[in-house]
Design a protein around this motif. Structure first.
Motif, PDB file in Angstrom:
ATOM      1  N   GLU A   1       4.810 -11.726  29.949  1.00 23.87           N
ATOM      2  CA  GLU A   1       4.653 -10.540  30.794  1.00 23.87           C
ATOM      3  C   GLU A   1       4.210 -10.914  32.205  1.00 23.87           C
ATOM      4  N   ASN A   2       3.241 -11.813  32.311  1.00 21.44           N
ATOM      5  CA  ASN A   2       2.741 -12.214  33.629  1.00 21.44           C
ATOM      6  C   ASN A   2       3.809 -12.921  34.450  1.00 21.44           C
ATOM      7  N   LEU A   3       4.565 -13.800  33.816  1.00 19.69           N
ATOM      8  CA  LEU A   3       5.576 -14.552  34.558  1.00 19.69           C
ATOM      9  C   LEU A   3       6.736 -13.660  34.981  1.00 19.69           C
ATOM     10  N   VAL A   4       7.123 -12.703  34.137  1.00 17.70           N
ATOM     11  CA  VAL A   4       8.189 -11.767  34.536  1.00 17.70           C
ATOM     12  C   VAL A   4       7.765 -11.002  35.780  1.00 17.70           C
ATOM     13  N   ASN A   5       6.533 -10.536  35.808  1.00 16.92           N
ATOM     14  CA  ASN A   5       6.063  -9.798  36.988  1.00 16.92           C
ATOM     15  C   ASN A   5       5.968 -10.703  38.218  1.00 16.92           C
ATOM     16  N   GLU A   6       5.610 -11.966  38.036  1.00 14.28           N
ATOM     17  CA  GLU A   6       5.630 -12.910  39.165  1.00 14.28           C
ATOM     18  C   GLU A   6       7.041 -13.050  39.722  1.00 14.28           C
ATOM     19  N   CYS A   7       8.018 -13.099  38.827  1.00 18.22           N
ATOM     20  CA  CYS A   7       9.423 -13.181  39.268  1.00 18.22           C
ATOM     21  C   CYS A   7       9.818 -11.941  40.064  1.00 18.22           C
ATOM     22  N   ILE A   8       9.344 -10.792  39.625  1.00 17.46           N
ATOM     23  CA  ILE A   8       9.648  -9.540  40.328  1.00 17.46           C
ATOM     24  C   ILE A   8       9.077  -9.579  41.737  1.00 17.46           C
ATOM     25  N   TYR A   9       7.813 -10.037  41.862  1.00 18.79           N
ATOM     26  CA  TYR A   9       7.128 -10.038  43.154  1.00 18.79           C
ATOM     27  C   TYR A   9       7.785 -10.979  44.169  1.00 18.79           C
ATOM     28  N   LYS A  10       8.525 -11.975  43.689  1.00 19.78           N
ATOM     29  CA  LYS A  10       9.205 -12.892  44.615  1.00 19.78           C
ATOM     30  C   LYS A  10      10.353 -12.205  45.344  1.00 19.78           C
ATOM     31  N   ASN A  11      10.800 -11.076  44.808  1.00 22.79           N
ATOM     32  CA  ASN A  11      11.805 -10.225  45.463  1.00 22.79           C
ATOM     33  C   ASN A  11      13.066 -10.991  45.845  1.00 22.79           C
ATOM     34  N   ARG A  12      13.547 -11.814  44.929  1.00 21.60           N
ATOM     35  CA  ARG A  12      14.753 -12.587  45.205  1.00 21.60           C
ATOM     36  C   ARG A  12      16.014 -11.765  44.963  1.00 21.60           C
ATOM     37  N   THR A  13      17.083 -12.163  45.649  1.00 20.60           N
ATOM     38  CA  THR A  13      18.363 -11.477  45.527  1.00 20.60           C
ATOM     39  C   THR A  13      18.976 -11.719  44.150  1.00 20.60           C
ATOM     40  N   ILE A  14      19.522 -10.658  43.562  1.00 23.40           N
ATOM     41  CA  ILE A  14      20.280 -10.785  42.317  1.00 23.40           C
ATOM     42  C   ILE A  14      21.759 -10.748  42.697  1.00 23.40           C
ATOM     43  N   LYS A  15      22.445 -11.844  42.458  1.00 22.88           N
ATOM     44  CA  LYS A  15      23.835 -11.968  42.882  1.00 22.88           C
ATOM     45  C   LYS A  15      24.772 -11.912  41.679  1.00 22.88           C
ATOM     46  N   THR A  16      25.994 -11.454  41.928  1.00 25.03           N
ATOM     47  CA  THR A  16      27.013 -11.419  40.867  1.00 25.03           C
ATOM     48  C   THR A  16      28.249 -12.186  41.334  1.00 25.03           C
ATOM     49  N   TYR A  17      28.887 -12.837  40.371  1.00 26.08           N
ATOM     50  CA  TYR A  17      30.106 -13.610  40.636  1.00 26.08           C
ATOM     51  C   TYR A  17      31.111 -13.318  39.527  1.00 26.08           C
ATOM     52  N   VAL A  18      32.380 -13.276  39.882  1.00 25.03           N
ATOM     53  CA  VAL A  18      33.446 -13.202  38.879  1.00 25.03           C
ATOM     54  C   VAL A  18      34.232 -14.503  38.984  1.00 25.03           C
ATOM     55  N   VAL A  19      34.179 -15.306  37.920  1.00 29.56           N
ATOM     56  CA  VAL A  19      34.776 -16.643  37.949  1.00 29.56           C
ATOM     57  C   VAL A  19      35.560 -16.880  36.661  1.00 29.56           C
ATOM     58  N   SER A  20      36.311 -17.971  36.655  1.00 29.95           N
ATOM     59  CA  SER A  20      36.990 -18.374  35.421  1.00 29.95           C
ATOM     60  C   SER A  20      35.974 -18.997  34.473  1.00 29.95           C
ATOM     61  N   ARG A  21      36.344 -19.141  33.213  1.00 32.99           N
ATOM     62  CA  ARG A  21      35.425 -19.761  32.266  1.00 32.99           C
ATOM     63  C   ARG A  21      35.101 -21.198  32.696  1.00 32.99           C
TER      64      ARG A  21
END
Length: 392
Positions: A142-162
């Motif tokens: 729980e603590n580490l997930v919230n630390e990840c949230i606070y870093k406010n990093r970009t969530i990126k998406t990609y469509v690629v081949s396998r």
């Protein structure tokens, strides 16, 4: 194929689309659009809801690249205005993005894998192939997930081949045979194949709270909430705590001590109450024995509950040396107790089974004891007299 606008912009709330087809099946109307902002159910995430030209969209699903919108009514226009319930969409985005960070943290800390994901209206669950998980593990996660949230990093998406997907640090590799792989990545936090909608930055998840963790099919099922759901939970629970603090006239951090004190007091009072009832039952038994004309006792009470009557019967059976047939009933609870340790030929349970329905009652028992309940006092009195006539 329906163009999926929700992948181009998950924050798009409204668009204009053309109707490609309208299907009417079993009084249900399904609409196919050339492009849509409605996310179809899939990947553990429910579908969006909203309206098409004001008509309510209840459910959306995809079949062979075609997205079907189940709506209440038939659109009149070829070109329609689509609007999603964005409050619900954003909630799903918060929960789903939070699930990715949770799964990534568990994989990083304990090499645990997400084997199941469900995003419900009230809570979200993931099934992790670790069992058991102790409280210390849950707190670290729980603590580490919230630390990840606070870093406010970009969530990126990609469509690629396998083949291209193999270059990504996926926590689970994509099966062979898949042509296009949609990857969702929060750098150094999580990376996996996913078809859902997500927030743009981890900070938009808001807050992450684990509600509980329990054993499930040799795994651990974790219940959690993110963002606005977690805030609403905190507000509701905080109000409960503040109300308790006011009721107990104590600071919130002393509520547990006060509750334990009250529990002990109640326990002592219950013990005293039980002892007093036992004493009163003994007095009542003395009066019954003094006034009895035989060892068959029939007595009804207007002022005693059925539990008190059972206590009176137990005193007679445990503390009196003689044997009795007892027919005791409570007009308060409309319940009767029939006990026989006097005549072997009388079967209490059979007498009830064969006759109680005729008196609008129901109940049963064994050869030595039976209980019943009735709709009114007249019926219970009539049945009591009937039992007496059978045992004298």
């Amino acid at each position: 194929m329906t163009e999926k606008l929700f992948y181009k912009d998950a924050y798009l709330k409204e668009c204009r689309s053309k109707i490609v087809r309208i299907l009417e099946e079993d009084d249900k109307i399904k609409v196919v659009l050339d492009k849509t902002i409605f996310y179809p159910e899939g990947g553990g995430q429910p579908s969006d809801t909203g309206t098409i030209d004001g008509l309510k969209v209840n459910y959306v699903y995809e079949d062979n690249g075609v997205i079907y919108h189940c709506i209440e009514g038939k659109p009149k226009n070829k070109c329609v205005t689509c609007k999603i319930d964005f409050k619900k969409r954003f909630d799903y985005m918060q929960q789903h993005s939070g699930e990715h960070l949770l799964s990534g943290v568990i994989f990083t800390l304990f090499n645990g894998n997400n084997r199941g994901f469900h995003l419900g209206e009230d809570h979200v669950t993931v099934d992790i192939d670790i069992e058991p998980m102790d409280e210390n593990m849950i707190n670290r996660i729980e603590n580490l997930v919230n630390e990840c949230i606070y870093k406010n990093r970009t969530i990126k998406t990609y469509v690629v081949s396998r083949k291209e997907s193999l270059k990504f640090p996926l926590r689970k590799q994509v099966k062979e045979g898949v042509e296009n792989v949609r990857i969702v990545q929060a750098l150094n936090m999580d990376c996996c194949a996913c078809c859902g909608t997500h927030v743009l930055r981890t900070g938009e998840i808001g807050i992450f709270k684990i509600l509980k963790a329990e054993k499930y099919k040799k795994m651990t099922r974790i219940y959690f909430k993110c963002g606005n759901r977690a805030l609403a939970d905190f507000q509701k629970e905080h109000k409960i705590i503040m109300d308790l603090s006011k009721d107990f006239s104590t600071e919130i951090f002393h509520i547990e001590d006060r509750v334990n004190f009250e529990k002990n007091e109640i326990k002592e009072l219950l013990t005293e109450n039980k002892d007093m009832k036992k004493t009163l039952a003994r007095y009542e038994v003395k009066n019954i024995i003094k006034d009895k004309t035989s060892n068959i006792i029939l007595k009804g009470y207007d002022d005693k509950k059925f539990e008190e009557i059972k206590l009176i019967a137990s005193v007679i059976l445990d503390e009196e040396s003689e044997k009795y047939i007892l027919i005791l009933y409570s007009n308060i609870d409309k319940r009767i107790l029939f006990i026989n340790n006097l005549k072997n030929e009388i079967n209490c349970g059979k007498l009830f089974k064969d006759n109680i329905k005729s008196f609008n009652g129901k109940g049963g028992g064994n050869a030595y004891q039976a209980q019943g309940i009735f709709l009114n006092n007249n019926d219970i009195a009539s049945f009591s007299n009937f039992l007496y006539s059978k045992v004298v």
